[in-house]
Design an enzyme around this catalytic site. Sequence first.
Site, short mmCIF file in Angstrom:
data_model
loop_
_atom_site.label_atom_id
_atom_site.label_comp_id
_atom_site.label_asym_id
_atom_site.label_seq_id
_atom_site.Cartn_x
_atom_site.Cartn_y
_atom_site.Cartn_z
N GLU A 89 -6.86 -7.60 -4.91
CA GLU A 89 -6.10 -6.61 -4.14
C GLU A 89 -6.15 -5.26 -4.84
OE1 GLU A 89 -1.74 -5.79 -2.08
OE2 GLU A 89 -1.99 -7.51 -3.43
N GLU A 137 0.60 1.61 -9.90
CA GLU A 137 0.84 0.18 -10.09
C GLU A 137 -0.24 -0.49 -10.94
OE1 GLU A 137 1.84 -1.89 -6.47
OE2 GLU A 137 3.10 -0.25 -5.77
N ASP A 195 -5.36 -3.18 1.42
CA ASP A 195 -3.95 -3.01 1.77
C ASP A 195 -3.77 -1.57 2.25
OD1 ASP A 195 -1.18 -2.18 1.41
OD2 ASP A 195 -0.84 -4.03 0.30
N HIS A 240 -1.69 0.96 0.09
CA HIS A 240 -2.37 1.48 -1.09
C HIS A 240 -3.55 2.38 -0.69
CE1 HIS A 240 0.01 -1.01 -3.75
NE2 HIS A 240 -0.32 -2.08 -3.05
N GLU A 292 3.18 -6.82 5.41
CA GLU A 292 3.91 -6.73 4.15
C GLU A 292 4.88 -5.56 4.21
OE1 GLU A 292 2.65 -7.11 -0.49
OE2 GLU A 292 1.76 -5.43 0.59
#
Length: 294
Positions: free
Chosen positions: A153, A159, A186, A189, A247
């Site tokens: 990911e 992060e 994602d 991101h 998410e």
Amino acid sequence: MTAQTTENPIGVHALVWVGDTSPSSLTYAIEKTKATGFDLLELSLHDSVNLDVEAAREELEAAGLGVACSRGLAFDADVSSEDVAVVERGEKLLQDSLAATNRLGGTHFTGALYSALGKYDRPLSDAGRRNVVAVLRRLAQEARRRGMTLGIEICNRYETNVINTAHDALVLADDIGEDNVLIHLDTYHMNIEEDDLVRPVHEVGDRLGYVHIGENHRGYLGSGHLDFTSFFHALADIGYRGPITFESFSSAVVMAGLSNDLAIWRNLWSDGEDLARHARGFIAGHLAAGQDRR
């Protein structure tokens, strides 16, 4: 509830429902996931010490739900560290998590498997990157023995310092050198790090193995500024058939430690069921439009 009408399993992250993986929380998450029409439940293994794997597998199977698992690491178990003991702790967590995913009946183990989840104060070192490659190569080899895939990911610069773009992830996957290591995109991101939401999908192509759908602020889909139409068109362009999982996080649900790690300082929603029903319809609608376009 109507049957799935898309070619992709549509999933929801358990943190939409609950902040931990205790038996009562998992029962609730499974019931809500089924009731809101999803095909798959993603479990974060940050709380795996409280997870009753056998009971969860029975409940998932009884509900007819698929499962995927994800996790990040902590700084004291960071496989991108130069400290041998720290790397060993991280590798054990990853191997244990892979085994738990397998016992749950899942074939996708994904997430920020390559570093701690948090802000780094310096670039990744060459030695740290070698550790990442070596650990994930061994993890991928074990995953293959279990008939599983690993997802890398791609997370934003706040992060992780290991990979921030699709191109970074492809280079890392090439260096790992195992064909069951796939890319996990994602949209949350991507919005921070990529030039747009289309080019990375095309660049990854048939190496795309998992997708997270999240708004730029991680609230209701369509309430932010992300160009989801172009993103779903790009998925259709490459013929992506893998899971697409919604998410979203709220500090009203996520446990305090993880909420702090993810910088969830405000709540954009309080009703997880309404949020999830909306997301299920939103994703299905965009997938159908993409299929019609083909």
